[in-house]
Design a protein around this motif. Structure first.
Motif, PDB file in Angstrom:
ATOM      1  N   GLN A 121       0.814  -1.201   0.000  1.00 28.76           N
ATOM      2  CA  GLN A 121       0.000   0.000   0.000  1.00 28.76           C
ATOM      3  C   GLN A 121       0.857   1.265   0.000  1.00 28.76           C
ATOM      4  OE1 GLN A 121      -2.175   1.256   3.557  1.00 28.76           O
ATOM      5  NE2 GLN A 121      -4.088   1.080   2.416  1.00 28.76           N
ATOM      6  N   SER A 122       2.082   1.174   0.483  1.00 33.01           N
ATOM      7  CA  SER A 122       2.962   2.343   0.558  1.00 33.01           C
ATOM      8  C   SER A 122       3.414   2.821  -0.817  1.00 33.01           C
ATOM      9  CB  SER A 122       4.195   2.017   1.406  1.00 33.01           C
ATOM     10  OG  SER A 122       5.051   1.122   0.715  1.00 33.01           O
ATOM     11  N   GLY A 123       3.225   1.975  -1.848  1.00 34.33           N
ATOM     12  CA  GLY A 123       3.642   2.351  -3.196  1.00 34.33           C
ATOM     13  C   GLY A 123       5.103   2.097  -3.473  1.00 34.33           C
ATOM     14  N   LEU A 124       5.780   1.340  -2.583  1.00 36.44           N
ATOM     15  CA  LEU A 124       7.210   1.085  -2.752  1.00 36.44           C
ATOM     16  C   LEU A 124       7.508  -0.214  -3.508  1.00 36.44           C
ATOM     17  CD1 LEU A 124       8.419   2.148   0.802  1.00 36.44           C
ATOM     18  CD2 LEU A 124       8.894   3.338  -1.338  1.00 36.44           C
ATOM     19  N   SER A 125       6.459  -0.941  -3.887  1.00 36.36           N
ATOM     20  CA  SER A 125       6.687  -2.227  -4.547  1.00 36.36           C
ATOM     21  C   SER A 125       7.501  -2.080  -5.826  1.00 36.36           C
ATOM     22  CB  SER A 125       5.341  -2.895  -4.867  1.00 36.36           C
ATOM     23  OG  SER A 125       4.640  -3.188  -3.681  1.00 36.36           O
ATOM     24  N   HIS A 126       7.338  -0.932  -6.503  1.00 32.79           N
ATOM     25  CA  HIS A 126       8.070  -0.744  -7.765  1.00 32.79           C
ATOM     26  C   HIS A 126       9.573  -0.648  -7.540  1.00 32.79           C
ATOM     27  CE1 HIS A 126       7.693   3.363  -6.254  1.00 32.79           C
ATOM     28  NE2 HIS A 126       8.700   3.690  -7.037  1.00 32.79           N
ATOM     29  N   VAL A 127       9.990  -0.341  -6.310  1.00 35.94           N
ATOM     30  CA  VAL A 127      11.418  -0.288  -6.006  1.00 35.94           C
ATOM     31  C   VAL A 127      12.047  -1.661  -6.224  1.00 35.94           C
ATOM     32  CG1 VAL A 127      13.129   0.149  -4.209  1.00 35.94           C
ATOM     33  CG2 VAL A 127      11.101   1.590  -4.370  1.00 35.94           C
ATOM     34  N   GLN A 128      11.313  -2.693  -5.863  1.00 32.56           N
ATOM     35  CA  GLN A 128      11.824  -4.048  -6.016  1.00 32.56           C
ATOM     36  C   GLN A 128      12.077  -4.388  -7.486  1.00 32.56           C
ATOM     37  OE1 GLN A 128       8.587  -5.233  -2.856  1.00 32.56           O
ATOM     38  NE2 GLN A 128       9.853  -7.005  -3.244  1.00 32.56           N
ATOM     39  N   VAL A 180      26.591   4.791  -1.340  1.00 31.60           N
ATOM     40  CA  VAL A 180      26.618   5.959  -2.214  1.00 31.60           C
ATOM     41  C   VAL A 180      27.462   5.617  -3.438  1.00 31.60           C
ATOM     42  CG1 VAL A 180      27.212   8.389  -2.443  1.00 31.60           C
ATOM     43  CG2 VAL A 180      26.324   7.520  -0.270  1.00 31.60           C
ATOM     44  N   ALA A 181      26.788   5.384  -4.562  1.00 29.76           N
ATOM     45  CA  ALA A 181      27.477   4.984  -5.789  1.00 29.76           C
ATOM     46  C   ALA A 181      28.019   6.183  -6.554  1.00 29.76           C
ATOM     47  CB  ALA A 181      26.527   4.185  -6.684  1.00 29.76           C
ATOM     48  N   ILE A 193      25.927   6.420   7.181  1.00 25.77           N
ATOM     49  CA  ILE A 193      25.211   5.140   7.301  1.00 25.77           C
ATOM     50  C   ILE A 193      25.164   4.360   5.992  1.00 25.77           C
ATOM     51  CG2 ILE A 193      23.808   5.989   9.197  1.00 25.77           C
ATOM     52  CD1 ILE A 193      21.486   6.268   7.292  1.00 25.77           C
ATOM     53  N   LEU A 194      25.274   5.057   4.851  1.00 24.61           N
ATOM     54  CA  LEU A 194      25.250   4.353   3.569  1.00 24.61           C
ATOM     55  C   LEU A 194      26.673   4.024   3.132  1.00 24.61           C
ATOM     56  CD1 LEU A 194      22.471   6.298   1.614  1.00 24.61           C
ATOM     57  CD2 LEU A 194      22.250   4.354   3.169  1.00 24.61           C
ATOM     58  N   ASN A 195      27.316   3.184   3.937  1.00 19.17           N
ATOM     59  CA  ASN A 195      28.718   2.860   3.703  1.00 19.17           C
ATOM     60  C   ASN A 195      28.905   1.474   3.084  1.00 19.17           C
ATOM     61  OD1 ASN A 195      28.059   1.227   5.858  1.00 19.17           O
ATOM     62  ND2 ASN A 195      29.219   2.412   7.359  1.00 19.17           N
ATOM     63  N   GLY A 196      27.780   0.849   2.688  1.00 23.25           N
ATOM     64  CA  GLY A 196      27.873  -0.465   2.045  1.00 23.25           C
ATOM     65  C   GLY A 196      28.085  -1.609   2.999  1.00 23.25           C
ATOM     66  N   THR A 197      28.020  -1.365   4.308  1.00 20.23           N
ATOM     67  CA  THR A 197      28.192  -2.442   5.286  1.00 20.23           C
ATOM     68  C   THR A 197      26.938  -2.682   6.109  1.00 20.23           C
ATOM     69  OG1 THR A 197      29.051  -0.941   6.994  1.00 20.23           O
ATOM     70  CG2 THR A 197      30.646  -1.910   5.466  1.00 20.23           C
ATOM     71  N   ASN A 198      25.928  -1.836   5.946  1.00 19.85           N
ATOM     72  CA  ASN A 198      24.668  -1.987   6.675  1.00 19.85           C
ATOM     73  C   ASN A 198      23.557  -2.395   5.707  1.00 19.85           C
ATOM     74  OD1 ASN A 198      25.686  -1.035   9.237  1.00 19.85           O
ATOM     75  ND2 ASN A 198      25.686   1.024   8.362  1.00 19.85           N
ATOM     76  N   ARG A 247      11.576   4.952   1.913  1.00 20.54           N
ATOM     77  CA  ARG A 247      11.066   6.265   1.486  1.00 20.54           C
ATOM     78  C   ARG A 247      12.161   7.324   1.543  1.00 20.54           C
ATOM     79  NH1 ARG A 247       5.054   6.231   4.255  1.00 20.54           N
ATOM     80  NH2 ARG A 247       3.914   5.448   2.434  1.00 20.54           N
ATOM     81  N   SER A 248      12.999   7.250   2.552  1.00 16.30           N
ATOM     82  CA  SER A 248      14.072   8.232   2.684  1.00 16.30           C
ATOM     83  C   SER A 248      15.137   8.047   1.608  1.00 16.30           C
ATOM     84  CB  SER A 248      14.705   8.146   4.078  1.00 16.30           C
ATOM     85  OG  SER A 248      15.364   6.896   4.255  1.00 16.30           O
ATOM     86  N   LEU A 249      15.321   6.797   1.157  1.00 14.31           N
ATOM     87  CA  LEU A 249      16.345   6.507   0.151  1.00 14.31           C
ATOM     88  C   LEU A 249      15.840   6.642  -1.274  1.00 14.31           C
ATOM     89  CD1 LEU A 249      18.075   3.319   1.635  1.00 14.31           C
ATOM     90  CD2 LEU A 249      18.814   5.693   1.821  1.00 14.31           C
ATOM     91  N   LEU A 250      14.524   6.582  -1.450  1.00 15.56           N
ATOM     92  CA  LEU A 250      13.943   6.474  -2.789  1.00 15.56           C
ATOM     93  C   LEU A 250      14.418   7.549  -3.767  1.00 15.56           C
ATOM     94  CD1 LEU A 250      12.085   4.926  -4.642  1.00 15.56           C
ATOM     95  CD2 LEU A 250      10.154   6.264  -3.766  1.00 15.56           C
ATOM     96  N   PRO A 251      14.423   8.841  -3.410  1.00 14.99           N
ATOM     97  CA  PRO A 251      14.873   9.855  -4.385  1.00 14.99           C
ATOM     98  C   PRO A 251      16.306   9.615  -4.863  1.00 14.99           C
ATOM     99  CG  PRO A 251      13.791  10.883  -2.497  1.00 14.99           C
ATOM    100  CD  PRO A 251      14.004   9.463  -2.136  1.00 14.99           C
ATOM    101  N   PHE A 252      17.158   9.143  -3.961  1.00 15.61           N
ATOM    102  CA  PHE A 252      18.559   8.903  -4.321  1.00 15.61           C
ATOM    103  C   PHE A 252      18.708   7.631  -5.150  1.00 15.61           C
ATOM    104  CE2 PHE A 252      18.289  11.076  -0.203  1.00 15.61           C
ATOM    105  CZ  PHE A 252      18.952  12.261  -0.500  1.00 15.61           C
ATOM    106  N   VAL A 253      17.842   6.655  -4.898  1.00 19.94           N
ATOM    107  CA  VAL A 253      17.853   5.421  -5.695  1.00 19.94           C
ATOM    108  C   VAL A 253      17.413   5.721  -7.126  1.00 19.94           C
ATOM    109  CG1 VAL A 253      16.837   3.115  -5.970  1.00 19.94           C
ATOM    110  CG2 VAL A 253      17.450   3.946  -3.687  1.00 19.94           C
ATOM    111  N   VAL A 254      16.353   6.502  -7.269  1.00 20.37           N
ATOM    112  CA  VAL A 254      15.834   6.858  -8.594  1.00 20.37           C
ATOM    113  C   VAL A 254      16.888   7.610  -9.397  1.00 20.37           C
ATOM    114  CG1 VAL A 254      14.116   8.243  -9.816  1.00 20.37           C
ATOM    115  CG2 VAL A 254      13.431   6.863  -7.845  1.00 20.37           C
ATOM    116  N   ASP A 255      17.641   8.487  -8.743  1.00 22.24           N
ATOM    117  CA  ASP A 255      18.672   9.274  -9.436  1.00 22.24           C
ATOM    118  C   ASP A 255      19.970   8.489  -9.639  1.00 22.24           C
ATOM    119  OD1 ASP A 255      17.008  11.446  -9.644  1.00 22.24           O
ATOM    120  OD2 ASP A 255      17.728  12.417  -7.812  1.00 22.24           O
ATOM    121  N   GLY A 256      20.027   7.270  -9.119  1.00 19.72           N
ATOM    122  CA  GLY A 256      21.233   6.460  -9.279  1.00 19.72           C
ATOM    123  C   GLY A 256      22.357   6.824  -8.338  1.00 19.72           C
TER     124      GLY A 256
END
Length: 404
Positions: free
Chosen positions: A174-181, A195-196, A221-226, A244-253
């Motif tokens: 329901q949160s609308g995050l399924s498309h992230v998968q 952080v790529a 926190i986004l150091n690739g170990t968590n 939700r907090s990561l989504l904008p950064f995931v979309v932008d790569g």
């Protein structure tokens, strides 16, 4: 990790995962049973999952790729004063359900109260169940036990636990995050975000698109170990809030994901890899009852055979064409079709003209045997499957079964 206290959601578009369907079915069959349910992923490449029951009550669940991380997360979530590294250093990971030994030691040394220990175990079970419900086609095998290898600390209702997982999954949907998968290959909450594109993150900071505090937090926190599970504990929020907090950064790569190893203590003396059984072939079992597939796995997998359990007969043909089994066990009575019709259809297909097809049924009469033969079946086997008779079938039709 934080999987409870969620409000009711719309269930109209929710499809119950296969693991939850299978476990509910098995719970009906083994309501008062003591034993272990061993679950593997569809391809059999990940470590097994182990779910323990005592007199029908759910007492523990473990396994998968990150069982040490899971234990540490659960302890950290419910007690900030435990020296987790010390507990791990003194653990023996070769012992079955060794995490419970760690928890018992923490209770004895007054690092955990009994109430905290129960909360740790429940959190671990919830995470295991959620991870399994994300598997597309998990395989389950029931192993009855006279006694458990540990003293239970909790005794939960399996059905209530499953219902809680369903609510969480519905909330995620329901949160609308399924498309992230769909955006992230091999998505799971065991992946670790990192952080790529640090240059792009710096540009966002310089343009005041993000605050300095957000910039520093992301780099820390986004150091690739968590993993995502870890971040939910570190950030004291739900998985939905993390994504939700990561989504904008995931979309932008800017943020990407990678697999990471589980933790291990340098003090552990791990055994060498077990000798793998020879792969003697693939046996298909088409039966609408998951329990028949469980029994076939119990009989055949220790002998080196892979068992392809199919519970949806109308979808079986495409699966059989893709996997091309060496022998097929085919149930006689199934919804929407029957073994005779399906056997006749398979025999008309070039791929299955030479593959042995053995009819499974609880009706072992002369008329049934004649009709099975006329439909093109190779033999006839009564249910429930008897191990000695199953082996007779293998010896009769498979050349590599002679060494059994």
């Amino acid at each position: 990790m934080l999987l409870t206290k969620l409000s009711p959601v719309d269930t109209s578009t929710y499809q119950t995962p296969k693991f939850i369907q299978d476990l509910k079915h098995l719970h009906v069959l083994f309501q008062q049973a003591t034993g272990e349910l061993v679950v593997t992923d569809e391809l059999g490449v990940e470590p097994n999952w182990n779910i323990y029951f005592y007199l029908g009550r759910l007492v523990y669940a473990t396994g998968g790729k990150h069982r040490v991380r899971r234990l540490a997360r659960a302890i950290r979530q419910h007690s900030q004063n435990v020296n987790i590294q010390n507990l791990l250093d003194n653990a023996d990971p070769t012992v079955e359900a060794w995490e419970l030994k760690v928890i018992e030691k923490a209770i004895q040394e007054h690092q955990l109260t009994t109430e905290q220990a129960r909360a740790v175990i429940q959190a671990s079970i919830h995470e295991v169940f959620y991870s399994l419900s994300e598997q597309k086609q998990p395989k389950s095998s029931w192993k009855p036990l006279e006694a458990l290898p540990f003293k239970p600390i909790v005794a939960l209702s399996a059905m209530q636990t499953l219902d809680n997982i369903v609510v969480v999954q519905q909330k995620w949907q329901q949160s609308g995050l399924s498309h992230v998968q769909n955006m992230i290959q091999g998505f799971s909450f065991d992946l670790a975000p990192y952080v790529a594109k640090p240059d792009q993150l710096q540009i966002m900071l310089d343009a005041d698109a993000i605050s300095s505090k957000t910039y520093q937090s992301l780099k820390k926190i986004l150091n690739g170990t968590n993993t995502l599970w870890d971040l939910a504990i570190i950030m004291h929020c739900s998985l939905i809030a993390v994504m939700r907090s990561l989504l904008p950064f995931v979309v932008d790569g800017i943020v990407a994901f990678r697999e990471i190893q589980d933790w291990a203590s340098p003090n552990w003396k791990l055994p060498s890899q077990p000798v793998k059984l020879p792969n003697r072939g693939l046996i298909a079992c088409i039966d609408d009852s998951p329990q028949v597939g469980v029994e076939m796995r119990r009989i055949l997998e220790p002998l080196g055979y892979e068992v392809l359990a199919i519970t949806e007969p109308l979808q079986s043909v495409s699966t059989l064409l893709e996997r091309k089994p060496d022998l097929i066990f085919l149930d006689l009575i199934m919804p929407n079709t029957n073994g005779y019709e399906l056997c006749t259809f398979l025999r008309k297909t070039t791929t299955f003209q030479e593959i042995p097809i053995v009819i499974l049924t609880g009706r072992d009469g002369m008329i049934d045997r004649v009709r099975a033969k006329m439909s093109g079946s190779s033999d006839f086997l009564s249910k429930p499957p008897d191990p000695s008779k199953v082996l007779q079938i293998l010896r009769k039709f498979l050349k590599n079964a002679e060494a059994e």
